[in-house]
Design a protein around this motif. Structure first.
Motif, PDB file in Angstrom:
ATOM      1  N   PRO A  94       0.836  -1.199   0.000  1.00 40.03           N
ATOM      2  CA  PRO A  94       0.000   0.000   0.000  1.00 40.03           C
ATOM      3  C   PRO A  94       0.877   1.257   0.000  1.00 40.03           C
ATOM      4  O   PRO A  94       2.072   1.189   0.301  1.00 40.03           O
ATOM      5  N   PRO A  95       0.288   2.384  -0.330  1.00 38.79           N
ATOM      6  CA  PRO A  95       1.043   3.638  -0.208  1.00 38.79           C
ATOM      7  C   PRO A  95       1.426   3.890   1.252  1.00 38.79           C
ATOM      8  O   PRO A  95       0.739   3.466   2.179  1.00 38.79           O
ATOM      9  N   VAL A  96       2.533   4.595   1.443  1.00 42.77           N
ATOM     10  CA  VAL A  96       3.028   4.894   2.796  1.00 42.77           C
ATOM     11  C   VAL A  96       3.381   6.370   2.852  1.00 42.77           C
ATOM     12  O   VAL A  96       4.132   6.869   1.999  1.00 42.77           O
ATOM     13  N   PHE A  97       2.808   7.064   3.898  1.00 47.67           N
ATOM     14  CA  PHE A  97       3.197   8.454   4.131  1.00 47.67           C
ATOM     15  C   PHE A  97       4.473   8.480   4.964  1.00 47.67           C
ATOM     16  O   PHE A  97       4.634   7.672   5.899  1.00 47.67           O
ATOM     17  N   PRO A  98       5.390   9.376   4.678  1.00 50.82           N
ATOM     18  CA  PRO A  98       6.613   9.467   5.485  1.00 50.82           C
ATOM     19  C   PRO A  98       6.286   9.851   6.936  1.00 50.82           C
ATOM     20  O   PRO A  98       5.346  10.610   7.195  1.00 50.82           O
ATOM     21  N   THR A  99       7.070   9.329   7.868  1.00 44.02           N
ATOM     22  CA  THR A  99       6.830   9.602   9.291  1.00 44.02           C
ATOM     23  C   THR A  99       7.220  11.028   9.667  1.00 44.02           C
ATOM     24  O   THR A  99       6.767  11.534  10.694  1.00 44.02           O
ATOM     25  N   TRP A 100       8.036  11.660   8.815  1.00 45.43           N
ATOM     26  CA  TRP A 100       8.494  13.004   9.183  1.00 45.43           C
ATOM     27  C   TRP A 100       7.497  14.097   8.811  1.00 45.43           C
ATOM     28  O   TRP A 100       7.738  15.274   9.066  1.00 45.43           O
ATOM     29  N   ILE A 101       6.367  13.714   8.211  1.00 47.03           N
ATOM     30  CA  ILE A 101       5.382  14.742   7.835  1.00 47.03           C
ATOM     31  C   ILE A 101       4.786  15.373   9.089  1.00 47.03           C
ATOM     32  O   ILE A 101       4.359  14.677  10.012  1.00 47.03           O
ATOM     33  N   GLN A 102       4.743  16.698   9.167  1.00 52.77           N
ATOM     34  CA  GLN A 102       4.160  17.447  10.286  1.00 52.77           C
ATOM     35  C   GLN A 102       2.636  17.403  10.152  1.00 52.77           C
ATOM     36  O   GLN A 102       2.074  17.859   9.165  1.00 52.77           O
ATOM     37  N   THR A 103       1.974  16.837  11.161  1.00 55.91           N
ATOM     38  CA  THR A 103       0.512  16.671  11.091  1.00 55.91           C
ATOM     39  C   THR A 103      -0.235  17.737  11.870  1.00 55.91           C
ATOM     40  O   THR A 103      -1.467  17.797  11.792  1.00 55.91           O
ATOM     41  N   LYS A 104       0.447  18.526  12.691  1.00 57.45           N
ATOM     42  CA  LYS A 104      -0.203  19.605  13.441  1.00 57.45           C
ATOM     43  C   LYS A 104       0.158  20.916  12.766  1.00 57.45           C
ATOM     44  O   LYS A 104       1.323  21.319  12.732  1.00 57.45           O
ATOM     45  N   LEU A 105      -0.882  21.578  12.226  1.00 56.19           N
ATOM     46  CA  LEU A 105      -0.672  22.799  11.451  1.00 56.19           C
ATOM     47  C   LEU A 105      -1.497  23.934  12.022  1.00 56.19           C
ATOM     48  O   LEU A 105      -2.461  23.697  12.770  1.00 56.19           O
TER      49      LEU A 105
END
Length: 692
Positions: free
Chosen positions: A463-474
């Motif tokens: 499956p597709p995988v989002f990188p763990t370093w993506i900032q999710t709190k904006l």
């Protein structure tokens, strides 16, 4: 007469008789007396000068010296004294002649008969009487020719070409000279002065009258090929004048022998890629006369060969066997005789191959697909093919893999690529790049490469995988449209369509948020309003294109940052307070406004506008107090405006009417405040007057 007056009986003429003697007698009848009278006639200018003739012609030589007498004229006048004194003047002559007081006409300038052969003169003879009388003589002066010009040839040099078998006596050319003199002085005669090279007897004759040159002996090209003859032209003057010209006679050969090749057919062998200007063959032709070579076809731009006049064939362009491997020429050798004689031969030029062309694959690149499930040792993947424009061993091709592979092998003769093992060890879609080299067998060997792309297809198991370093709190500011919140992309370990990912939002909050389905770029499409909603939770879904498709999600928490976009608001638009007079200062009203913003943007300040000398408002509390006891008798009612504002940026402030309407840009909440002073019975009645 009886009175003693002497009268003339006829007109007197001085020129006939200029004096008279008269004997006069006087008588009274008784006696007589005698006297003698002398009468002299006075001259009057009544006669013109007279020439002996009215016209005359004089001939003079053109070489007459300046100052010499041309002729003398004479006129007479029968009057006496000044009336008979004759003076001469001259008209005409163009300034070359003049006349003196004696009537002699003199030459003032040199004459040239070739420019002017005669002059018309008018000699005027005038007396000195009052008025003066004159007469005219017309005189023609003819200039006689003198032999002062030599004959002039029409050309200082003549040239003629004569065949060695030319007939004797036949005219070769005519020389011509002219003389600008006249008569015998202009009569031209011709003669040959010299001949080079000299011969025992003259070879040429010239007609003395016409100037026509002819042969007196037969010419021989092999003995003498060129003559130079000096011809003189002389006139008939005394002494005679002459001039000379040169006649060049070119003897032309008569051709009677054709050129001869030493072979009937020529076969010439050359290697391609010869450098331009390289000689490849020289033909040998014999002829007593000069030989000129020419080839057919002989287009210097289309053929790579060029034939020089000495019979040598040179390389004139690119010799390429792959373009043309044989040239057929018709070689013609011509002499320069008249008539021209020639001979020909056939020439074949054979071009040998040189290994100058590398193998060329039939495609610029190759690609193939292999499925892991069906892959096995020996299975054909694809075949490559190359060609070589050379011939023989230069065109024999072998194939090889440039880099070693444990999975693929190639047949060096056919170019077929097969599997050397199964592909069970491959667990994900993989793209393998191979470089195939084609090598010919020439010396030196030439090669070329081509790229092979082999796609190994696996099942869609990643499956597709989002990188763990993506900032999710904006966080995002309110009131701003088109905000770029960033790119939220995922990766997929599969290949091909199994790795092709598209992006979507589970909830876009009525179109406030939008994500690019291809890139994962997230943006707002509308302005955020913190007072309506201060935070959002977005779920981004990444889905691959496999069958069946696999997906992954990413949850973002977005906090809306407050902006100072709301003014303070009072709970009511106006207040009315009743205060008793004479009460000490105290709080009469607490007016509290509210602001929908938060933090610093929600801090409220208060101020009074208008007459505020009797009241005070707390800047932060909003409590309105009296500053001194009020006096009903002085002022029974107070009206002022209470303003509420916040110090945020921008400062929201405006003036509203009594209804509390708020302006759009600078927002301040203002209301009207009415204070009524209640009367206290502290004053007794007072009469208007102290007495009535």
């Amino acid at each position: 007469d009886v009175n003693g007056t002497i009268l003339t009986k006829t007109k007197l003429d001085y020129e006939s008789r200029n004096n008279y003697i008269l004997n006069i007698s006087l008588s009274d009848g008784n006696s007589t007396d005698y006297a003698t009278m002398f009468i002299r006639v006075t001259d009057v200018n009544d006669n013109r000068p007279v020439f002996g003739t009215v016209s005359a012609t004089v001939t003079i030589p053109e070489n007459m010296l300046v100052g010499a007498n041309i002729t003398r004229v004479s006129a007479t006048d029968v009057d006496e004294g000044f009336n008979g004194l004759v003076v001469y003047t001259l008209k005409g002559g163009e300034g070359k002649m003049d006349i003196n007081t004696a009537g002699t006409i003199l030459l003032e300038k040199e004459l040239d008969r070739e420019k002017q052969g005669f002059y018309n003169l008018t000699v005027i003879a005038s007396d000195q009487g009052q008025p003066a009388l004159s007469a005219a003589l017309h005189l023609t002066v003819i200039v006689e020719d003198v032999n002062d010009n030599s004959p002039v040839f029409s050309s200082s040099r003549y040239e003629v070409s004569v065949s060695e078998n030319e007939e004797l006596g036949r005219a070769l050319l005519t020389v011509s000279a002219t003389d600008v003199d006249a008569g015998a002085n202009a009569l031209v005669q011709y003669r040959i002065v010299s001949q080079q090279p000299p011969t025992p007897s003259p070879v040429f004759l010239v007609d003395s009258t016409t100037g026509q040159l002819s042969l007196s002996q037969q010419l021989d090209y092999e003995t003498i090929t060129r003559f130079e003859v000096e011809v003189e032209a002389s006139d008939g003057g005394q002494p005679s004048l002459s001039t000379e010209t040169r006649v060049v006679v070119h003897v032309q050969d008569v051709n009677d022998n054709p050129p001869e090749f030493n072979q009937a057919i020529y076969d010439i062998f050359v290697f391609e890629n010869l450098q331009m200007g390289s000689p490849i063959y020289t033909f040998n032709v014999t002829d007593k006369d000069e030989v000129v070579y020419k080839s057919y076809p002989n287009n210097l731009y289309a053929e790579p060969y060029y034939l020089l006049q000495d019979g040598t064939v040179w390389v004139n362009g690119s010799v390429d066997r792959e373009t043309k491997d044989k040239y057929e020429l018709l070689l013609v050798a011509s002499d320069n005789g008249v008539p021209r004689r020639q001979n020909f031969t056939r020439v074949s030029i054979h071009v040998f191959d040189v290994n100058d062309n590398p193998p060329q694959f039939t495609k610029a690149k190759y690609s193939a697909t292999v499925r892991v499930a069906t892959a096995a040792e020996g299975v054909s993947v694809l075949s490559v093919s190359a060609t070589d424009l050379d011939v023989g061993s230069n065109a024999v091709i072998s194939y090889s893999l440039k880099n070693h592979s444990d999975v693929f092998r190639i047949n060096d003769s056919t170019g077929e690529i097969t599997l050397s093992s199964n592909l069970n060890h491959i667990t994900a879609d993989t793209v393998v790049t191979l470089i195939v080299t084609a090598t010919d067998h020439g010396d030196p060997q030439l090669t070329s490469d081509v790229q092979i792309t082999v796609s190994v297809d696996d099942i869609n198991d990643n499956p597709p995988v989002f990188p763990t370093w993506i900032q999710t709190k904006l966080s995002a500011p309110e009131n701003a449209a088109g905000l770029d919140l960033g790119v939220f992309s995922a990766t997929d370990l599969d290949a091909g369509v199994n790795a092709l990912i598209s992006y979507s939002l589970q909830d876009d909050f009525a179109g406030i948020f939008h994500i690019n389905s291809s890139t994962g770029k997230l943006m707002t499409t509308k302005s955020l309003d913190r007072e309506m909603m201060d935070s959002y939770e977005l779920k981004i879904i990444a889905t691959d294109s496999g069958k069946p498709s696999l997906s992954a999600s990413l949850v973002l928490s977005i906090t809306v940052e407050d902006a100072n976009d709301n003014p303070p608001v009072f709970p009511q638009q106006s207040y009315s307070v009743i205060v008793k007079e004479n009460e000490p200062p105290h709080v009469i009203l607490s007016a509290a406004a509210t602001d929908k913003d938060i933090g610093y943007n929600a801090i409220i300040h208060y101020t009074i506008t208008g007459d505020n000398s009797s009241f005070h408002v707390g800047e932060i509390s909003g409590n309105i107090t009296t500053l001194q006891p009020l006096d009903y008798e002085s002022q029974s009612q107070y009206t002022f405006i209470l303003k509420a504002f916040n110090p945020g940026e921008p400062r929201l402030e405006d003036t509203a009417n009594i209804t509390g309407e708020t302006h759009v840009y600078t927002q301040t909440w203002t209301f009207f405040f009415l204070v009524t002073v209640e009367d206290v019975n502290e004053e007794a009645p007072i009469f208007d007057k102290p007495s009535y």
